[in-house]
Design a protein around this motif. Structure first.
Motif, PDB file in Angstrom:
ATOM      1  N   ALA A  26      22.087   6.858   5.101  1.00 27.02           N
ATOM      2  CA  ALA A  26      21.317   5.707   4.556  1.00 27.02           C
ATOM      3  C   ALA A  26      20.714   5.884   3.445  1.00 27.02           C
ATOM      4  N   LEU A  27      20.453   7.166   2.921  1.00 27.31           N
ATOM      5  CA  LEU A  27      20.400   7.492   1.483  1.00 27.31           C
ATOM      6  C   LEU A  27      21.306   6.906   0.541  1.00 27.31           C
TER       7      LEU A  27
ATOM      8  N   ALA B 184      13.500   5.568  -6.518  1.00 28.17           N
ATOM      9  CA  ALA B 184      13.726   4.707  -7.277  1.00 28.17           C
ATOM     10  C   ALA B 184      15.105   4.029  -7.285  1.00 28.17           C
ATOM     11  N   GLY B 185      15.055   2.658  -7.486  1.00 31.63           N
ATOM     12  CA  GLY B 185      16.635   2.219  -7.846  1.00 31.63           C
ATOM     13  C   GLY B 185      17.038   1.415  -6.624  1.00 31.63           C
ATOM     14  N   LYS B 186      16.501   1.915  -5.204  1.00 30.46           N
ATOM     15  CA  LYS B 186      16.854   1.185  -3.966  1.00 30.46           C
ATOM     16  C   LYS B 186      16.087   0.011  -3.711  1.00 30.46           C
ATOM     17  N   GLY B 187      14.882  -0.389  -4.365  1.00 28.69           N
ATOM     18  CA  GLY B 187      14.041  -1.358  -4.101  1.00 28.69           C
ATOM     19  C   GLY B 187      12.869  -0.926  -3.077  1.00 28.69           C
ATOM     20  N   VAL B 188      12.014  -1.836  -3.050  1.00 28.46           N
ATOM     21  CA  VAL B 188      10.891  -1.583  -2.291  1.00 28.46           C
ATOM     22  C   VAL B 188      11.118  -1.702  -0.811  1.00 28.46           C
TER      23      VAL B 188
ATOM     24  N   ASP C 260      11.392  13.524  -7.712  1.00 33.49           N
ATOM     25  CA  ASP C 260      12.114  14.592  -8.221  1.00 33.49           C
ATOM     26  C   ASP C 260      12.162  15.751  -7.094  1.00 33.49           C
ATOM     27  N   GLU C 261      13.018  16.451  -7.107  1.00 32.22           N
ATOM     28  CA  GLU C 261      13.042  17.690  -6.092  1.00 32.22           C
ATOM     29  C   GLU C 261      12.800  18.897  -6.755  1.00 32.22           C
TER      30      GLU C 261
ATOM     31  N   PHE D 222       0.731  -1.288   0.122  1.00 30.80           N
ATOM     32  CA  PHE D 222      -0.066   0.109  -0.054  1.00 30.80           C
ATOM     33  C   PHE D 222       0.684   1.478  -0.071  1.00 30.80           C
ATOM     34  N   TYR D 223       1.977   1.210   0.548  1.00 30.85           N
ATOM     35  CA  TYR D 223       2.902   2.294   0.763  1.00 30.85           C
ATOM     36  C   TYR D 223       3.489   3.012  -0.376  1.00 30.85           C
ATOM     37  N   MET D 224       3.398   1.969  -1.697  1.00 29.22           N
ATOM     38  CA  MET D 224       4.193   2.170  -2.760  1.00 29.22           C
ATOM     39  C   MET D 224       2.985   2.588  -3.974  1.00 29.22           C
TER      40      MET D 224
END
Ligand SMILES: [Fe+2]
Length: 452
Positions: free
Chosen positions: A94-95, A57-61, A27-28, A16-18
């Motif tokens: 972490a990011l 995006a790119g770090k997986g769910v 985007d920023e 649900f959280y995606m």
């Protein structure tokens, strides 16, 4: 048979959280001189900041809604205008991909997703997640780095510190599944870490919030307990345990942890406190958004509904009296924080429009509770709305409680964008609606930072 899915089908497979307005933005941006319907109150001069998980995006769910990297959304108000909106990831380690625990189990608290709250105190603004050290950010959403208060902070730091309006102290705690399980500490008004106490809880529970009163700190040791199987599965490593005793720990401010009094309460879970205070006879009152249970192992639910409850602890009592204030499901209660820890009358909380509360955290109404008369009023944003927490700001320094503004983001499904609303706290009528250039995903907590 094909392994390909069409886009709507693929979206339904996501947690649900995606999906929908829980989905992150990628985007920023910034946008200046925003269009306003109504007028931004002249007294509002500062920045509203709000935090929430926004996995790139790119770090997986992520394994859970609570685990996505934090993103701030900010709005600069002043001179009757909305000067800018911008959003920025909190640029944490972490990011960048660093891990908080290494293969030997060593914890690095400079790593954390900083996704839960953003709180001003003294000359600093802290982006917070309960696993890690605070991350300082600027009023224009730039990341300044983590702090451990000159080396004194040696534990996690809750996303829900509480600032005493009388002393300016920031009271906070950190919890972990390894000893020490719960550390309570105080940061003075100048940012110095001045007291550290290890509180002897029964076991490793998830402790999201706590409360202060004029003379006490109150800890909620509730039966959502560390669960190694969930940890190994990469989701939130906690589950409800019927055998774990639900208790409140009450410690007089400034006193050693050994003096903590433990008070039994019915089995429950609480993420968020509305407020707590002391009656003249020493009775302690604690208002909370209370769940009957949370994350039971055999339950497929994400969240049960939470209802506003009042716990009352008489002097010398060993058991809290509990009463349900309302039958409508709410979460994320906020108050006029000039009354944190003090007798108060009004609380404001997003409310589920569904009387049966089956829509979990899907809020489209803002409830205003008059706790003196027991009357709830509400503002309905409509069937297309999804709202987050609303924050209170007094109209001026001497304003009475409730003589303030409430502000927050509301997503409009029909337009697939969000607006920033400023309401009169007493009447819930619109003062201003700021049109934003994008949708703001469902998030957690924010703060009004005046004069920055
Ligand atoms: Fe929270």
């Amino acid at each position: 048979m094909t392994l390909e899915m069409d886009a709507p089908q693929a979206e339904r497979k996501l947690p649900f959280y995606m999906r929908g307005n829980y989905a992150p933005v990628q985007d920023e941006i910034e946008s200046f001189d925003l269009k306003v319907e109504g007028r931004v109150p002249d007294g509002l001069d500062g920045v509203y900041l709000r935090n929430g998980p926004n996995p790139p995006a790119g770090k997986g769910v992520p394994g859970h809604w609570f685990m996505g990297d934090g993103m701030l959304h900010g709005l600069r108000l002043g001179g009757g205008k909305a000067h800018w909106y911008r959003n920025r990831w909190v640029r944490t380690r972490a990011l960048e991909g660093a891990r908080m625990r290494d293969e030997f189990g060593t914890t690095d608290r400079t790593v954390g997703v900083a996704n839960t709250h953003v709180v001003p105190h003294g000359t600093s603004i802290y982006a917070l997640v309960e696993s890690s050290f605070p991350t300082r950010v600027s009023p224009d959403l730039e990341t300044l780095g983590t702090t451990n208060f000159g080396g004194k902070l040696d534990s996690a730091f809750t996303a829900h510190p509480h600032i005493c309006p009388e002393t300016g102290e920031m009271h906070a705690f950190g919890y972990d599944w390894k000893a020490p399980l719960l550390v309570y500490f105080v940061i003075d008004k100048d940012g110095n870490y001045i007291q550290r106490e290890e509180i002897a809880v029964t076991g490793p529970t998830m402790i999201h919030d706590f409360a202060i009163t004029r003379h006490h700190a109150i800890f909620m040791d509730l039966p959502v307990v560390f669960d190694i199987e969930r940890a190994m599965a990469g989701t939130m490593p906690y589950a409800f345990d019927d055998a774990y005793p639900a208790r409140l720990g009450i410690l007089e401010r400034g006193r050693p942890a050994s003096e903590t009094r433990w008070i039994s309460v019915k089995q429950n879970y609480v993420f968020h406190v509305s407020n707590a205070y002391e009656e003249p006879d020493g009775t302690i009152v604690l208002d909370v958004a209370r769940y009957n249970e949370l994350w039971r192992r055999d339950s497929g639910k994400n969240f049960d509904p939470a209802f506003l409850h009042r716990w009352t602890v008489k002097p010398g009592a060993t058991v809290a009296t509990e009463s349900r204030i309302d039958h409508r499901a709410i979460e994320f209660p906020r108050i006029d924080e000039r009354l944190t820890g003090l007798p108060y009358r009004y609380a404001y909380a997003p409310m589920n429009p569904d009387e049966t509360a089956e829509r979990e955290l899907d809020f489209s109404q803002l409830a205003r509770y008059d706790l003196k008369t027991g009357v709830r009023t509400h503002r309905d944003f409509g069937v297309q709305a999804m709202m987050s927490e609303f924050v209170h700001a007094p109209k001026h320094a001497e304003a009475a409680e409730d003589d303030g503004w409430l502000m927050g983001f509301v997503y409009d499904k029909a337009r697939d964008t969000s607006d920033f609303w400023i309401l009169d706290a007493a009447t819930l009528e619109t003062q201003a609606r700021v049109l934003l250039p994008r949708r703001v995903p469902q998030g957690f907590h924010g703060s009004w930072c005046p004069g920055v």
